[in-house]
Design a protein around this motif. Structure first.
Motif, PDB file in Angstrom:
ATOM      1  N   ILE A  53     -38.617  12.976 -29.353  1.00  0.00           N
ATOM      2  CA  ILE A  53     -39.093  14.142 -28.537  1.00  0.00           C
ATOM      3  C   ILE A  53     -40.219  13.569 -27.323  1.00  0.00           C
ATOM      4  CG2 ILE A  53     -40.735  16.106 -28.824  1.00  0.00           C
ATOM      5  CD1 ILE A  53     -39.479  14.532 -31.837  1.00  0.00           C
ATOM      6  N   SER A  54     -39.873  13.697 -26.293  1.00  0.00           N
ATOM      7  CA  SER A  54     -40.581  13.045 -24.923  1.00  0.00           C
ATOM      8  C   SER A  54     -40.602  14.134 -23.957  1.00  0.00           C
ATOM      9  CB  SER A  54     -39.912  11.857 -24.501  1.00  0.00           C
ATOM     10  OG  SER A  54     -38.517  12.195 -24.008  1.00  0.00           O
ATOM     11  N   GLY A  55     -41.557  13.746 -22.872  1.00  0.00           N
ATOM     12  CA  GLY A  55     -41.600  14.828 -21.816  1.00  0.00           C
ATOM     13  C   GLY A  55     -43.073  14.646 -21.146  1.00  0.00           C
ATOM     14  N   GLU A  56     -43.466  15.478 -20.456  1.00  0.00           N
ATOM     15  CA  GLU A  56     -44.573  15.763 -19.978  1.00  0.00           C
ATOM     16  C   GLU A  56     -45.256  17.226 -19.997  1.00  0.00           C
ATOM     17  OE1 GLU A  56     -44.831  14.240 -16.010  1.00  0.00           O
ATOM     18  OE2 GLU A  56     -43.894  16.119 -15.252  1.00  0.00           O
ATOM     19  N   TRP A  57     -46.603  17.299 -19.958  1.00  0.00           N
ATOM     20  CA  TRP A  57     -47.167  18.917 -19.978  1.00  0.00           C
ATOM     21  C   TRP A  57     -48.308  18.786 -18.604  1.00  0.00           C
ATOM     22  CZ3 TRP A  57     -52.450  18.976 -20.628  1.00  0.00           C
ATOM     23  CH2 TRP A  57     -52.943  18.236 -21.605  1.00  0.00           C
ATOM     24  N   ILE A  58     -48.335  19.759 -18.041  1.00  0.00           N
ATOM     25  CA  ILE A  58     -49.356  20.070 -17.043  1.00  0.00           C
ATOM     26  C   ILE A  58     -49.933  21.206 -17.376  1.00  0.00           C
ATOM     27  CG2 ILE A  58     -49.291  20.381 -14.444  1.00  0.00           C
ATOM     28  CD1 ILE A  58     -46.704  19.145 -13.995  1.00  0.00           C
ATOM     29  N   LEU A  59     -51.441  21.122 -17.081  1.00  0.00           N
ATOM     30  CA  LEU A  59     -52.455  22.152 -17.457  1.00  0.00           C
ATOM     31  C   LEU A  59     -53.163  22.424 -15.830  1.00  0.00           C
ATOM     32  CD1 LEU A  59     -53.796  24.034 -19.461  1.00  0.00           C
ATOM     33  CD2 LEU A  59     -55.681  22.217 -19.721  1.00  0.00           C
ATOM     34  N   MET A  60     -53.100  23.750 -15.753  1.00  0.00           N
ATOM     35  CA  MET A  60     -53.665  24.265 -14.489  1.00  0.00           C
ATOM     36  C   MET A  60     -54.987  25.020 -14.964  1.00  0.00           C
ATOM     37  SD  MET A  60     -54.088  24.842 -11.178  1.00  0.00           S
ATOM     38  CE  MET A  60     -52.596  24.689 -10.434  1.00  0.00           C
ATOM     39  N   ARG A  61     -56.185  24.560 -14.652  1.00  0.00           N
ATOM     40  CA  ARG A  61     -57.370  25.279 -15.211  1.00  0.00           C
ATOM     41  C   ARG A  61     -58.458  25.105 -13.683  1.00  0.00           C
ATOM     42  NH1 ARG A  61     -59.852  22.353 -19.536  1.00  0.00           N
ATOM     43  NH2 ARG A  61     -58.811  24.044 -21.078  1.00  0.00           N
ATOM     44  N   SER A  62     -58.921  26.440 -13.356  1.00  0.00           N
ATOM     45  CA  SER A  62     -59.597  26.631 -12.205  1.00  0.00           C
ATOM     46  C   SER A  62     -59.139  25.668 -10.963  1.00  0.00           C
ATOM     47  CB  SER A  62     -61.021  26.245 -12.648  1.00  0.00           C
ATOM     48  OG  SER A  62     -61.304  26.974 -13.844  1.00  0.00           O
ATOM     49  N   GLY A  63     -57.825  25.617 -10.631  1.00  0.00           N
ATOM     50  CA  GLY A  63     -57.423  24.898  -9.554  1.00  0.00           C
ATOM     51  C   GLY A  63     -57.492  23.349  -9.784  1.00  0.00           C
ATOM     52  N   GLN A  64     -57.539  22.978 -10.996  1.00  0.00           N
ATOM     53  CA  GLN A  64     -57.280  21.592 -11.251  1.00  0.00           C
ATOM     54  C   GLN A  64     -56.471  21.346 -12.255  1.00  0.00           C
ATOM     55  OE1 GLN A  64     -61.226  20.194 -12.794  1.00  0.00           O
ATOM     56  NE2 GLN A  64     -62.168  20.160 -10.869  1.00  0.00           N
ATOM     57  N   LEU A  65     -55.576  20.065 -11.877  1.00  0.00           N
ATOM     58  CA  LEU A  65     -54.432  19.846 -12.764  1.00  0.00           C
ATOM     59  C   LEU A  65     -54.728  18.648 -13.684  1.00  0.00           C
ATOM     60  CD1 LEU A  65     -51.362  20.077 -10.210  1.00  0.00           C
ATOM     61  CD2 LEU A  65     -51.977  21.393 -11.879  1.00  0.00           C
ATOM     62  N   THR A  66     -54.151  18.896 -14.901  1.00  0.00           N
ATOM     63  CA  THR A  66     -54.173  17.844 -15.978  1.00  0.00           C
ATOM     64  C   THR A  66     -52.736  17.490 -16.298  1.00  0.00           C
ATOM     65  OG1 THR A  66     -56.303  18.534 -16.593  1.00  0.00           O
ATOM     66  CG2 THR A  66     -55.127  16.809 -18.306  1.00  0.00           C
ATOM     67  N   LYS A  67     -52.440  16.451 -16.135  1.00  0.00           N
ATOM     68  CA  LYS A  67     -50.896  15.992 -16.576  1.00  0.00           C
ATOM     69  C   LYS A  67     -50.917  14.842 -17.599  1.00  0.00           C
ATOM     70  CE  LYS A  67     -46.543  14.548 -14.103  1.00  0.00           C
ATOM     71  NZ  LYS A  67     -46.157  14.121 -12.877  1.00  0.00           N
ATOM     72  N   ARG A  68     -50.172  15.122 -18.743  1.00  0.00           N
ATOM     73  CA  ARG A  68     -50.119  14.073 -19.492  1.00  0.00           C
ATOM     74  C   ARG A  68     -48.649  13.893 -20.084  1.00  0.00           C
ATOM     75  NH1 ARG A  68     -55.194  13.884 -22.213  1.00  0.00           N
ATOM     76  NH2 ARG A  68     -56.740  13.933 -20.515  1.00  0.00           N
ATOM     77  N   ALA A  69     -48.254  12.695 -20.363  1.00  0.00           N
ATOM     78  CA  ALA A  69     -46.834  12.707 -20.851  1.00  0.00           C
ATOM     79  C   ALA A  69     -46.947  12.421 -22.324  1.00  0.00           C
ATOM     80  CB  ALA A  69     -46.384  11.177 -20.385  1.00  0.00           C
ATOM     81  N   PHE A  70     -46.055  12.623 -23.137  1.00  0.00           N
ATOM     82  CA  PHE A  70     -45.601  12.406 -24.446  1.00  0.00           C
ATOM     83  C   PHE A  70     -44.539  11.730 -24.932  1.00  0.00           C
ATOM     84  CE2 PHE A  70     -44.323  16.750 -23.303  1.00  0.00           C
ATOM     85  CZ  PHE A  70     -43.282  16.738 -24.117  1.00  0.00           C
TER      86      PHE A  70
END
Length: 221
Positions: A135-152
């Motif tokens: 199970i692999s990939g990445e997720w991207i969180l948008m909060r108040s104009g800021q991006l958080t990107k994490r792979a798994f």
């Protein structure tokens, strides 16, 4: 002539009966809890919109995917997803995040003008030749104009042979990733908001415990 027709019919029935049976798989969805969150939609506090779960092209077919060596993947012809994999992954992720994030409203639909927005790209959701589920990939969180990107990247052993065990292991891995996302989303919140949410949850637990104690005393009387 009649003998020939009977023979042909017998051969046709035999061919039909020898066709492999098709199996259809649906990822399990956690049982919904009875807790209810009341919050103004406009506030944007503790609201998470899972906008999209995208899967790689080789995962988008109806069949469950199996990796046979370092460079080759095959799609099962008789072990199929009961509904599109993207749809199942989004549905179960919303349910798993809701269970892992008490006090949050998690939805596959937009919640308002101000909200956290989560997108997940899945590059691996398959079995592997060494008896592992990937199970692999990445997720991207948008909060108040800021991006958080994490792979798994989760690699879990499949305890038994067969597609049933593989799908169950993939579902377990997807649930584990939901718990990890929930933890990281919570930790990425501004400290003041995070501590406020922790205090609210603590007070709720204390209130529930006090109510249980009173109920226990009443039942003893």
């Amino acid at each position: 002539m009649k003998v020939w027709m009977i023979g042909a019919a017998a051969l046709l029935l035999s061919a039909c009966s020898s066709q492999p049976q098709k199996n259809y798989y649906q990822l399990p969805v956690p049982t919904a809890t009875t807790s209810v969150v009341h919050a103004p939609v406009e506030s944007g506090a503790h609201q998470l919109w899972l906008e999209r779960v995208n899967v790689a092209d080789f995962l988008s077919a109806l069949g469950v995917v199996y990796q046979t060596n370092d460079v080759q993947f095959v799609t099962a012809g008789n072990n199929l997803w009961a509904s599109p994999l993207e749809q199942q992954l989004q549905q179960t992720m919303v349910a798993n995040l809701s269970a892992a994030m008490p006090g949050w409203i998690v939805s596959a639909q937009p919640l308002g003008n101000v909200q956290d927005t989560l997108n997940i790209n899945v590059t691996g959701f398959h079995g592997r030749y060494d008896g592992k589920a990937v199970i692999s990939g990445e997720w991207i969180l948008m909060r108040s104009g800021q991006l958080t990107k994490r792979a798994f990247n989760l690699v879990l052993p499949v305890q038994q042979d067969g597609y049933d065990a593989l799908v169950k292991t993939l579902a377990q891995g997807w649930q584990q990733e939901a718990q990890q996302i929930a933890r990281q989303v919570h930790e990425s919140m501004p400290k003041g908001i995070r501590e406020f949410g922790d205090d609210v949850e603590k007070k709720i637990r204390q209130t529930l415990q006090a109510q249980l104690v009173r109920l226990d005393l009443v039942s003893r009387e």
